[in-house]
Scaffold this motif. Structure first.
Motif, PDB file in Angstrom:
ATOM      1  N   LYS A  94       0.843  -1.185   0.000  1.00  0.00           N
ATOM      2  CA  LYS A  94       0.000   0.000   0.000  1.00  0.00           C
ATOM      3  C   LYS A  94       0.884   1.243   0.000  1.00  0.00           C
ATOM      4  O   LYS A  94       1.930   1.270   0.647  1.00  0.00           O
ATOM      5  CB  LYS A  94      -0.927   0.014   1.222  1.00  0.00           C
ATOM      6  N   TRP A  95       0.414   2.279  -0.712  1.00  0.00           N
ATOM      7  CA  TRP A  95       1.195   3.502  -0.857  1.00  0.00           C
ATOM      8  C   TRP A  95       0.341   4.722  -0.558  1.00  0.00           C
ATOM      9  O   TRP A  95      -0.848   4.748  -0.856  1.00  0.00           O
ATOM     10  CB  TRP A  95       1.760   3.619  -2.277  1.00  0.00           C
ATOM     11  N   ASP A  96       0.966   5.725   0.037  1.00  0.00           N
ATOM     12  CA  ASP A  96       0.323   7.014   0.270  1.00  0.00           C
ATOM     13  C   ASP A  96       1.189   8.106  -0.347  1.00  0.00           C
ATOM     14  O   ASP A  96       2.423   8.029  -0.322  1.00  0.00           O
ATOM     15  CB  ASP A  96       0.162   7.303   1.763  1.00  0.00           C
ATOM     16  N   THR A  97       0.542   9.129  -0.872  1.00  0.00           N
ATOM     17  CA  THR A  97       1.262  10.286  -1.381  1.00  0.00           C
ATOM     18  C   THR A  97       1.589  11.223  -0.231  1.00  0.00           C
ATOM     19  O   THR A  97       0.692  11.678   0.477  1.00  0.00           O
ATOM     20  CB  THR A  97       0.433  11.036  -2.433  1.00  0.00           C
ATOM     21  N   VAL A  98       2.873  11.508  -0.014  1.00  0.00           N
ATOM     22  CA  VAL A  98       3.271  12.404   1.069  1.00  0.00           C
ATOM     23  C   VAL A  98       3.822  13.724   0.548  1.00  0.00           C
ATOM     24  O   VAL A  98       3.999  14.672   1.320  1.00  0.00           O
ATOM     25  CB  VAL A  98       4.304  11.729   1.993  1.00  0.00           C
ATOM     26  N   LEU A  99       4.111  13.796  -0.748  1.00  0.00           N
ATOM     27  CA  LEU A  99       4.519  15.051  -1.383  1.00  0.00           C
ATOM     28  C   LEU A  99       3.972  15.052  -2.802  1.00  0.00           C
ATOM     29  O   LEU A  99       4.213  14.122  -3.571  1.00  0.00           O
ATOM     30  CB  LEU A  99       6.046  15.180  -1.406  1.00  0.00           C
ATOM     31  N   SER A 100       3.223  16.103  -3.139  1.00  0.00           N
ATOM     32  CA  SER A 100       2.570  16.174  -4.449  1.00  0.00           C
ATOM     33  C   SER A 100       3.140  17.318  -5.276  1.00  0.00           C
ATOM     34  O   SER A 100       3.736  18.266  -4.750  1.00  0.00           O
ATOM     35  CB  SER A 100       1.059  16.389  -4.280  1.00  0.00           C
ATOM     36  N   HIS A 101       2.939  17.215  -6.590  1.00  0.00           N
ATOM     37  CA  HIS A 101       3.250  18.286  -7.528  1.00  0.00           C
ATOM     38  C   HIS A 101       4.706  18.740  -7.435  1.00  0.00           C
ATOM     39  O   HIS A 101       5.010  19.931  -7.423  1.00  0.00           O
ATOM     40  CB  HIS A 101       2.315  19.482  -7.305  1.00  0.00           C
ATOM     41  N   ALA A 102       5.611  17.777  -7.356  1.00  0.00           N
ATOM     42  CA  ALA A 102       7.042  18.066  -7.344  1.00  0.00           C
ATOM     43  C   ALA A 102       7.747  16.994  -8.161  1.00  0.00           C
ATOM     44  O   ALA A 102       7.571  15.798  -7.909  1.00  0.00           O
ATOM     45  CB  ALA A 102       7.587  18.084  -5.913  1.00  0.00           C
ATOM     46  N   LEU A 103       8.524  17.406  -9.144  1.00  0.00           N
ATOM     47  CA  LEU A 103       9.280  16.463  -9.957  1.00  0.00           C
ATOM     48  C   LEU A 103      10.495  15.998  -9.158  1.00  0.00           C
ATOM     49  O   LEU A 103      11.470  16.730  -9.007  1.00  0.00           O
ATOM     50  CB  LEU A 103       9.725  17.123 -11.265  1.00  0.00           C
ATOM     51  N   VAL A 104      10.451  14.783  -8.628  1.00  0.00           N
ATOM     52  CA  VAL A 104      11.488  14.288  -7.725  1.00  0.00           C
ATOM     53  C   VAL A 104      12.410  13.332  -8.480  1.00  0.00           C
ATOM     54  O   VAL A 104      11.962  12.315  -9.005  1.00  0.00           O
ATOM     55  CB  VAL A 104      10.863  13.584  -6.501  1.00  0.00           C
ATOM     56  N   TYR A 105      13.696  13.659  -8.494  1.00  0.00           N
ATOM     57  CA  TYR A 105      14.681  12.871  -9.230  1.00  0.00           C
ATOM     58  C   TYR A 105      15.618  12.089  -8.319  1.00  0.00           C
ATOM     59  O   TYR A 105      16.291  11.171  -8.770  1.00  0.00           O
ATOM     60  CB  TYR A 105      15.513  13.795 -10.132  1.00  0.00           C
ATOM     61  N   SER A 106      15.686  12.452  -7.044  1.00  0.00           N
ATOM     62  CA  SER A 106      16.612  11.788  -6.135  1.00  0.00           C
ATOM     63  C   SER A 106      16.135  11.980  -4.702  1.00  0.00           C
ATOM     64  O   SER A 106      15.594  13.036  -4.359  1.00  0.00           O
ATOM     65  CB  SER A 106      18.023  12.372  -6.313  1.00  0.00           C
ATOM     66  N   ILE A 107      16.308  10.943  -3.863  1.00  0.00           N
ATOM     67  CA  ILE A 107      15.941  11.012  -2.449  1.00  0.00           C
ATOM     68  C   ILE A 107      17.101  10.476  -1.615  1.00  0.00           C
ATOM     69  O   ILE A 107      17.732   9.475  -1.979  1.00  0.00           O
ATOM     70  CB  ILE A 107      14.683  10.181  -2.142  1.00  0.00           C
ATOM     71  N   THR A 108      17.360  11.129  -0.491  1.00  0.00           N
ATOM     72  CA  THR A 108      18.387  10.640   0.424  1.00  0.00           C
ATOM     73  C   THR A 108      17.992  10.970   1.859  1.00  0.00           C
ATOM     74  O   THR A 108      16.989  11.664   2.091  1.00  0.00           O
ATOM     75  CB  THR A 108      19.762  11.255   0.084  1.00  0.00           C
ATOM     76  N   MET A 109      18.771  10.491   2.814  1.00  0.00           N
ATOM     77  CA  MET A 109      18.468  10.708   4.221  1.00  0.00           C
ATOM     78  C   MET A 109      19.761  10.909   4.988  1.00  0.00           C
ATOM     79  O   MET A 109      20.767  10.244   4.712  1.00  0.00           O
ATOM     80  CB  MET A 109      17.702   9.504   4.782  1.00  0.00           C
ATOM     81  N   ASP A 110      19.766  11.833   5.956  1.00  0.00           N
ATOM     82  CA  ASP A 110      20.968  12.061   6.741  1.00  0.00           C
ATOM     83  C   ASP A 110      20.975  11.188   7.985  1.00  0.00           C
ATOM     84  O   ASP A 110      20.069  10.379   8.221  1.00  0.00           O
ATOM     85  CB  ASP A 110      21.137  13.544   7.079  1.00  0.00           C
ATOM     86  N   TYR A 111      22.013  11.346   8.806  1.00  0.00           N
ATOM     87  CA  TYR A 111      22.211  10.469   9.958  1.00  0.00           C
ATOM     88  C   TYR A 111      21.163  10.675  11.041  1.00  0.00           C
ATOM     89  O   TYR A 111      20.997   9.819  11.925  1.00  0.00           O
ATOM     90  CB  TYR A 111      23.612  10.686  10.538  1.00  0.00           C
ATOM     91  N   GLN A 112      20.435  11.787  11.007  1.00  0.00           N
ATOM     92  CA  GLN A 112      19.390  12.040  11.996  1.00  0.00           C
ATOM     93  C   GLN A 112      18.012  11.602  11.501  1.00  0.00           C
ATOM     94  O   GLN A 112      17.035  11.718  12.231  1.00  0.00           O
ATOM     95  CB  GLN A 112      19.363  13.526  12.357  1.00  0.00           C
TER      96      GLN A 112
END
Length: 222
Positions: A94-112
């Motif tokens: 199952k999936w939910d949209t958490v950010l709309s109307h944004a062309l997303v090309y890359s996702i990352t996360m920091d140590y926090q």
């Protein structure tokens, strides 16, 4: 296949597109390693309501110690509006949209556990697992094509035609940080063992040992 990540239980998730990627939704493939039995593949489909081109995947093991969140970045360069970030807490069923109307090309996360999503002229960030997002504009003619986080908490963004930009943790402004690197498109970024690597569209692979302040070309790739 664009990207692969592994969960704590050994499950691998990989993004691939289908054959008609310009007009149809992409899929996630998941394969489970079973000892002594080889590999079993399971395809997880994305419904038509979540159509788009999926180019980035984040398997979040930091925000929660009990749940692995899957984040999918999607971009539709054809104008249908199916762009943004999807989130799943059950392995992709199952999936939910958490950010709309944004062309997303890359996702990352920091140590926090803060999440960053590269989206053309800005980087979106979330400190609550994707429930809310803050926009940090680049204020440049070059679009953002990739993003990565450093051990210091600083964020590095690869751009289309201008090299790389750096934003200090807690700061709101981006500064051009590409000494030694020509003005090129940084399509992907990787931070490993205190070294930052940038893959470019036309001038090969580059590395930085000072958190993106200066760059040197990696020669003799075999």
């Amino acid at each position: 296949v664009y990207q692969i990540q592994q969960g704590r239980d050994g499950t691998f998730f990989a993004i691939r597109d289908n054959y008609n990627w310009a007009t149809s939704p992409a899929y996630i493939d998941a394969f489970y390693f079973i000892k002594y039995s080889g590999y079993i593949w399971k395809q997880i489909g994305i419904s038509d309501s979540f159509a788009g081109i999926y180019g980035s995947l984040l398997l979040d093991t930091l925000v929660s110690t009990k749940i692995d969140y899957l984040f999918l970045g999607r971009h539709d360069d054809y104008g249908s509006g199916f762009s943004g970030v999807l989130r799943s807490s059950d392995g992709g069923s199952k999936w939910d949209t958490v950010l709309s109307h944004a062309l997303v090309y890359s996702i990352t996360m920091d140590y926090q556990g803060d999440i960053y999503a590269a989206s053309l002229s800005c980087v979106y960030s979330s400190s609550d697992g994707g429930n809310s997002w803050h926009q940090s504009p680049l204020f440049s003619a070059c679009d953002i094509s990739s993003v990565s986080c450093l051990a210091s908490g600083d964020v590095i963004a690869g751009s289309s035609g201008c090299g790389t930009f750096l934003k200090k943790r807690g700061d709101s402004t981006w500064k051009l940080s590409n000494t030694g690197m020509p003005q090129t498109t940084a399509t992907c970024l990787l931070y490993s063992d205190s070294v930052l690597y940038a893959g470019t569209q036309f001038v090969g692979l580059w590395k930085s040992s000072d958190d993106g302040k200066s760059w040197s070309h990696i020669d003799n790739l075999t």
